[in-house]
Design an enzyme around this catalytic site. Structure first.
Site, PDB file in Angstrom:
ATOM      1  N   ASP A 139     -12.489  -5.985  -2.616  1.00  0.00           N
ATOM      2  CA  ASP A 139     -13.365  -7.149  -2.499  1.00  0.00           C
ATOM      3  C   ASP A 139     -14.708  -6.679  -1.963  1.00  0.00           C
ATOM      4  OD1 ASP A 139     -13.468  -8.018   0.668  1.00  0.00           O
ATOM      5  OD2 ASP A 139     -11.635  -6.944   0.151  1.00  0.00           O
ATOM      6  N   GLU A 159       0.802  -1.216   0.000  1.00  0.00           N
ATOM      7  CA  GLU A 159       0.000   0.000   0.000  1.00  0.00           C
ATOM      8  C   GLU A 159       0.838   1.271   0.000  1.00  0.00           C
ATOM      9  OE1 GLU A 159      -4.112  -1.528   2.094  1.00  0.00           O
ATOM     10  OE2 GLU A 159      -2.487  -0.832   3.384  1.00  0.00           O
TER      11      GLU A 159
END
Length: 227
Positions: free
Chosen positions: A192, A12
């Site tokens: 997701d 990230e």
């Protein structure tokens, strides 16, 4: 002003770190802090680690040790709304815990049950998303210390606090930033749908999140240019 930029996983923040110039790296309390320049601004980029405790402690270090006057947390999350889809972004107008007794936590500073994102940072994020052609909503982010990867848990969280996405760090970052009076915003790219399929993809198969992180990285870099 120094801008602190955080993520929970190495992926990230790794793409942001490659964009920095004049970089120095310091290891402190188990975290690598990358100090450098991005779009003409002084920044410190770090991977806090997953979960609320890691997020909170790293936020305080960014503020106390590195003098961060603004905090941006960028990463991925489980989608909890039909308004957006995989790869789209939630900008945190409000961030809260879904697994804490807020009546008790709000008895100490910053005396809040929910944590608002900073309006100027939100506006910069919205403009950056629009300029990058990224679909985004400014909404509600829920934080807890467990990965949400089943329909039953997802429904319980939806009923309790009606978030647009769910993740594991944002409220802790926002709480400590608010406690120090430091403007903060949480950005999440949807990786997701916080259900069984999400668990299978992200946990069982050790999914590569770089595609979704690239979205968040592009937005943060564009934000810095606007601050």
């Amino acid at each position: 002003m120094v801008i602190g930029i955080m993520g929970a996983m190495p992926e990230e923040v790794s793409q942001l770190c490659t964009r920095l110039s004049g970089v120095t790296v310091e290891e402190y309390a188990g975290v690598s802090y990358h100090r450098g320049c991005l779009a003409g601004r002084q920044v410190v980029v770090c991977c806090a680690g997953m979960g609320k405790a890691n997020a909170a402690s790293t936020t305080q270090v960014l503020i106390t040790r590195y003098g961060a006057g603004q905090i941006i947390f960028s990463g991925v999350a489980g989608n909890m709304t039909s308004k957006i889809g995989i790869g789209d972004v939630v900008i945190g107008r409000t961030v809260l815990y879904h697994d804490a007794d807020m009546d008790m936590l709000s008895q100490s500073a910053p005396y809040l049950e929910e944590y608002p994102g900073d309006p100027a940072l939100i506006a910069a994020a919205e403009a950056a998303c629009a300029a990058a052609g990224v679909k985004a909503i400014t909404g509600r982010i829920a934080t807890g210390d467990r990965f949400v990867g089943d329909t039953e848990t997802k429904k319980k969280i939806e009923a309790a606090c009606h978030p647009d996405c769910v993740e594991m760090e944002g409220a802790a970052v926002s709480q400590i930033a608010a406690r120090n009076g430091v403007p903060c915003v949480i950005l999440r790219a949807m990786s997701d749908n916080a259900d069984e399929d999400g668990y299978e993809v992200l946990v069982v198969r050790d999914f590569d999140i770089k595609e979704y992180v690239a979205t968040a990285t592009k937005i943060v870099a564009a934000m810095i240019e606007r601050l």
